[in-house]
Design a protein around this motif. Structure first.
Motif, PDB file in Angstrom:
ATOM      1  N   LEU A  82      25.495  63.630  66.748  1.00 39.69           N
ATOM      2  CA  LEU A  82      24.183  63.621  66.105  1.00 39.69           C
ATOM      3  C   LEU A  82      24.304  63.918  64.614  1.00 39.69           C
ATOM      4  O   LEU A  82      23.645  63.279  63.783  1.00 39.69           O
ATOM      5  N   ALA A  83      25.150  64.879  64.244  1.00 40.75           N
ATOM      6  CA  ALA A  83      25.328  65.218  62.831  1.00 40.75           C
ATOM      7  C   ALA A  83      25.895  64.040  62.042  1.00 40.75           C
ATOM      8  O   ALA A  83      25.466  63.769  60.914  1.00 40.75           O
ATOM      9  N   LEU A  84      26.850  63.336  62.624  1.00 38.51           N
ATOM     10  CA  LEU A  84      27.416  62.172  61.956  1.00 38.51           C
ATOM     11  C   LEU A  84      26.398  61.035  61.885  1.00 38.51           C
ATOM     12  O   LEU A  84      26.319  60.324  60.875  1.00 38.51           O
ATOM     13  N   ALA A  85      25.623  60.870  62.951  1.00 37.73           N
ATOM     14  CA  ALA A  85      24.604  59.820  62.944  1.00 37.73           C
ATOM     15  C   ALA A  85      23.585  60.064  61.836  1.00 37.73           C
ATOM     16  O   ALA A  85      23.124  59.121  61.181  1.00 37.73           O
ATOM     17  N   TRP A  86      23.216  61.342  61.621  1.00 36.69           N
ATOM     18  CA  TRP A  86      22.276  61.649  60.536  1.00 36.69           C
ATOM     19  C   TRP A  86      22.852  61.215  59.187  1.00 36.69           C
ATOM     20  O   TRP A  86      22.149  60.603  58.376  1.00 36.69           O
ATOM     21  N   LEU A  87      24.115  61.515  58.954  1.00 41.80           N
ATOM     22  CA  LEU A  87      24.738  61.098  57.703  1.00 41.80           C
ATOM     23  C   LEU A  87      24.739  59.580  57.564  1.00 41.80           C
ATOM     24  O   LEU A  87      24.476  59.040  56.480  1.00 41.80           O
ATOM     25  N   LEU A  88      25.024  58.882  58.646  1.00 38.52           N
ATOM     26  CA  LEU A  88      25.087  57.430  58.605  1.00 38.52           C
ATOM     27  C   LEU A  88      23.721  56.800  58.344  1.00 38.52           C
ATOM     28  O   LEU A  88      23.646  55.625  57.965  1.00 38.52           O
ATOM     29  N   HIS A  89      22.651  57.572  58.532  1.00 37.82           N
ATOM     30  CA  HIS A  89      21.304  57.075  58.238  1.00 37.82           C
ATOM     31  C   HIS A  89      20.878  57.360  56.801  1.00 37.82           C
ATOM     32  O   HIS A  89      19.776  56.963  56.404  1.00 37.82           O
ATOM     33  N   GLN A  90      21.719  58.030  56.029  1.00 36.45           N
ATOM     34  CA  GLN A  90      21.392  58.311  54.627  1.00 36.45           C
ATOM     35  C   GLN A  90      21.824  57.120  53.768  1.00 36.45           C
ATOM     36  O   GLN A  90      22.994  56.747  53.780  1.00 36.45           O
ATOM     37  N   PRO A  91      20.918  56.504  53.012  1.00 39.44           N
ATOM     38  CA  PRO A  91      21.243  55.274  52.281  1.00 39.44           C
ATOM     39  C   PRO A  91      22.414  55.396  51.315  1.00 39.44           C
ATOM     40  O   PRO A  91      23.099  54.411  51.045  1.00 39.44           O
ATOM     41  N   VAL A  92      22.658  56.583  50.780  1.00 37.33           N
ATOM     42  CA  VAL A  92      23.721  56.756  49.791  1.00 37.33           C
ATOM     43  C   VAL A  92      25.105  56.800  50.425  1.00 37.33           C
ATOM     44  O   VAL A  92      26.113  56.591  49.732  1.00 37.33           O
ATOM     45  N   VAL A  93      25.186  57.058  51.723  1.00 44.49           N
ATOM     46  CA  VAL A  93      26.473  57.301  52.378  1.00 44.49           C
ATOM     47  C   VAL A  93      27.181  55.991  52.700  1.00 44.49           C
ATOM     48  O   VAL A  93      26.641  55.123  53.391  1.00 44.49           O
ATOM     49  N   THR A  94      28.412  55.875  52.203  1.00 47.15           N
ATOM     50  CA  THR A  94      29.275  54.756  52.584  1.00 47.15           C
ATOM     51  C   THR A  94      29.971  55.065  53.901  1.00 47.15           C
ATOM     52  O   THR A  94      29.901  54.290  54.855  1.00 47.15           O
ATOM     53  N   ALA A  95      30.655  56.212  53.969  1.00 50.93           N
ATOM     54  CA  ALA A  95      31.374  56.581  55.183  1.00 50.93           C
ATOM     55  C   ALA A  95      31.650  58.077  55.188  1.00 50.93           C
ATOM     56  O   ALA A  95      32.237  58.589  54.236  1.00 50.93           O
ATOM     57  N   PRO A  96      31.243  58.789  56.242  1.00 52.92           N
ATOM     58  CA  PRO A  96      31.671  60.182  56.369  1.00 52.92           C
ATOM     59  C   PRO A  96      33.182  60.237  56.556  1.00 52.92           C
ATOM     60  O   PRO A  96      33.765  59.393  57.246  1.00 52.92           O
ATOM     61  N   VAL A  97      33.809  61.252  55.963  1.00 53.97           N
ATOM     62  CA  VAL A  97      35.251  61.449  56.124  1.00 53.97           C
ATOM     63  C   VAL A  97      35.450  62.447  57.260  1.00 53.97           C
ATOM     64  O   VAL A  97      35.205  63.640  57.097  1.00 53.97           O
ATOM     65  N   VAL A  98      35.885  61.946  58.410  1.00 50.97           N
ATOM     66  CA  VAL A  98      36.079  62.808  59.572  1.00 50.97           C
ATOM     67  C   VAL A  98      37.547  63.215  59.640  1.00 50.97           C
ATOM     68  O   VAL A  98      38.433  62.421  59.332  1.00 50.97           O
ATOM     69  N   GLY A  99      37.786  64.459  60.050  1.00 50.71           N
ATOM     70  CA  GLY A  99      39.152  64.983  60.115  1.00 50.71           C
ATOM     71  C   GLY A  99      39.509  65.443  61.510  1.00 50.71           C
ATOM     72  O   GLY A  99      39.674  66.652  61.734  1.00 50.71           O
ATOM     73  N   PRO A 100      39.637  64.531  62.468  1.00 44.36           N
ATOM     74  CA  PRO A 100      39.889  64.933  63.855  1.00 44.36           C
ATOM     75  C   PRO A 100      41.258  65.570  64.037  1.00 44.36           C
ATOM     76  O   PRO A 100      42.228  65.190  63.390  1.00 44.36           O
ATOM     77  N   ARG A 101      41.287  66.532  64.963  1.00 51.24           N
ATOM     78  CA  ARG A 101      42.561  67.127  65.358  1.00 51.24           C
ATOM     79  C   ARG A 101      43.048  66.547  66.676  1.00 51.24           C
ATOM     80  O   ARG A 101      44.201  66.772  67.057  1.00 51.24           O
ATOM     81  N   THR A 102      42.145  65.840  67.368  1.00 55.01           N
ATOM     82  CA  THR A 102      42.500  65.231  68.650  1.00 55.01           C
ATOM     83  C   THR A 102      41.931  63.825  68.713  1.00 55.01           C
ATOM     84  O   THR A 102      40.982  63.479  67.988  1.00 55.01           O
ATOM     85  N   ALA A 103      42.479  63.029  69.616  1.00 56.59           N
ATOM     86  CA  ALA A 103      41.968  61.678  69.823  1.00 56.59           C
ATOM     87  C   ALA A 103      40.534  61.720  70.340  1.00 56.59           C
ATOM     88  O   ALA A 103      39.706  60.872  69.986  1.00 56.59           O
TER      89      ALA A 103
END
Length: 321
Positions: free
Chosen positions: A261-282
Motif C-alpha cells: 500500500l505504501a508503494l502504491a501511494w508513491l506510484l500514484h504521485q505524479p512526480v514519482v518516476t520510480a520508488p527505489v526499493v531495497g529488498p533483502r529477500t526475494a
C-alpha cells in the motif's frame, strides 16, 4: 511490469527501481544474485547503486555494491538490458580529494565506478548530496566533460533542496551545460516534507523523483503485524506508533499488505518516476512488484492523507496565506 520515462529524458525505465545498498555488507553474493535475477525476470530494468555502498565511515570496503552488480551483469550478459544509476560525492578514502564534488573527485569517482561496474558508461550519474563549497559551474563542467567523453549519459541529483534544483537547472540551461533529469529524495507516507518545495521544483523542471526509503526504514512495511504480540508492544516506533497502528488496520480493511500500500501511494504521485526499493529477500521484491497492480481511488488517497497528513501543500501556502 510498467514503464515510464526517466524524468525529462527520453530513456524508458521500469516503475520500480531496484536499490542495491544491501548488496555486499548486508546480504551476500548468492542472495544478491537471486534478487537481481528475479528483478530482471519481472521486467525491472532500472538498478540504482552508489560508490559508497558497502563501505564504512572512511570508505573502508566501499564499492562492494557496484562490484557485485558489475559481476552479475558480466556473468548474465545483461548490461544492455538495464539502465544503471550510481552516485558520487561520499567518502571513498581518507584523502582530502576522496570525497565531495570537486572536478578532481568527480572525474576520479566516475572512472572508479566504471571499473567496478565493468561497463563503458553510467546511464544515470547522481550527485549523492548537495555540495555547498564547490562552485556550481565547476560541478556542471566536470559532468558535461564526462558526457562528452561518453562516460555518463544522464545527470541526476540526490538530497537537494528545492532551491538547489533551481540553482543547478538554471545554470545548466543558461550555459548549455549538462542538466538534471532526476532527483532522489527521501519520500514516503510518513515523511512528506519535500512536498513543500522539492516536489514543486521537480514538477516545474520536469525532473523525475526517485524516492528512497519508500517504507520509512520499514515502519510502513507492516512492522506491528509482523511482530508477535508479546514483542509488538516493545517496538520503539516513537511518536508514529498511533499512526502506524491505524495505518495497518486500514491496510487490512483494504485487504492489502502495508508495504504494498505504501508503494502504491508513491506510484500514484505524479512526480514519482520510480520508488527505489531495497529488498533483502526475494519475497520482499515480489511484494514491491505487486504494488504496481494496486489502484487507489480518491477515497483511499484521502484516507491515507488523513492518517499521514503532509505539510499542507507546497510553500508558502502550507504555512502562510
Amino acid at each position: 511490469m510498467k514503464y515510464t520515462r526517466l524524468g525529462r529524458s527520453g530513456a524508458t525505465v521500469s516503475r520500480i527501481a531496484l536499490g542495491t545498498m544491501n548488496f555486499g555488507p548486508v546480504i551476500g553474493r548468492e542472495p544478491s544474485y537471486e534478487i537481481l535475477d528475479l528483478a530482471l525476470e519481472n521486467g525491472i530494468t532500472f538498478v540504482d547503486t552508489a560508490d559508497v555502498y558497502g563501505g564504512g565511515p572512511w570508505g573502508d570496503n566501499a564499492g562492494q555494491s557496484e562490484a557485485l552488480l558489475g559481476d552479475w551483469m558480466r556473468d548474465r550478459g545483461v548490461r544492455d538490458q538495464l539502465v544503471v544509476a550510481t552516485k558520487v560525492q561520499g567518502p571513498m578514502g581518507e584523502g582530502p580529494n576522496d570525497r565531495g564534488l570537486s572536478a578532481v573527485h568527480i572525474r576520479a569517482g566516475v572512472d572508479a565506478s566504471l571499473k567496478r561496474l565493468g561497463t563503458d558508461r553510467i546511464d544515470l550519474m547522481q550527485m549523492h548530496h548537495i555540495e555547498r563549497t564547490v562552485p556550481v559551474d565547476e560541478v556542471l563542467d566536470a559532468f558535461t566533460t564526462l558526457r562528452e567523453q561518453g562516460k555518463i549519459v544522464y545527470l541526476g541529483s540526490s538530497n537537494f533542496a528545492g532551491w538547489n534544483l533551481a540553482q543547478y537547472q538554471e545554470q545548466a540551461l543558461a550555459s548549455r551545460r549538462m542538466p538534471l533529469v532526476t532527483e532522489q529524495s527521501v519520500y514516503n507516507l510518513a515523511q512528506r516534507t519535500i512536498e513543500l518545495e522539492v516536489v514543486p521544483a521537480a514538477l516545474n523542471y520536469g525532473l523525475g523523483l526517485l524516492p528512497w526509503s519508500p517504507l520509512a526504514s520499514g515502519q510502513l512495511g507492516g512492522v506491528l503485524q509482523k511482530a508477535d504480540r508479546s514483542r509488538s508492544k516493545d517496538l520503539d516506533l516513537g511518536d508514529r506508533r498511533p499512526q502506524i497502528e491505524e495505518y495497518e488496520r486500514y491496510a487490512a480493511t483494504l485487504g492489502l499488505d502495508p508495504a504494498e500500500l505504501a508503494l502504491a501511494w508513491l506510484l500514484h504521485q505524479p512526480v514519482v518516476t520510480a520508488p527505489v526499493v531495497g529488498p533483502r529477500t526475494a519475497a520482499q521484491l515480489t511484494g514491491a512488484i505487486a504494488a504496481l497492480d494496486i489502484g487507489l481511488g480518491a477515497d483511499e488517497l484521502a484516507e491515507l492523507d488523513r492518517i499521514w497528513p503532509g505539510p499542507g501543500g507546497q510553500a508558502p501556502e502550507a504555512y502562510a496565506w
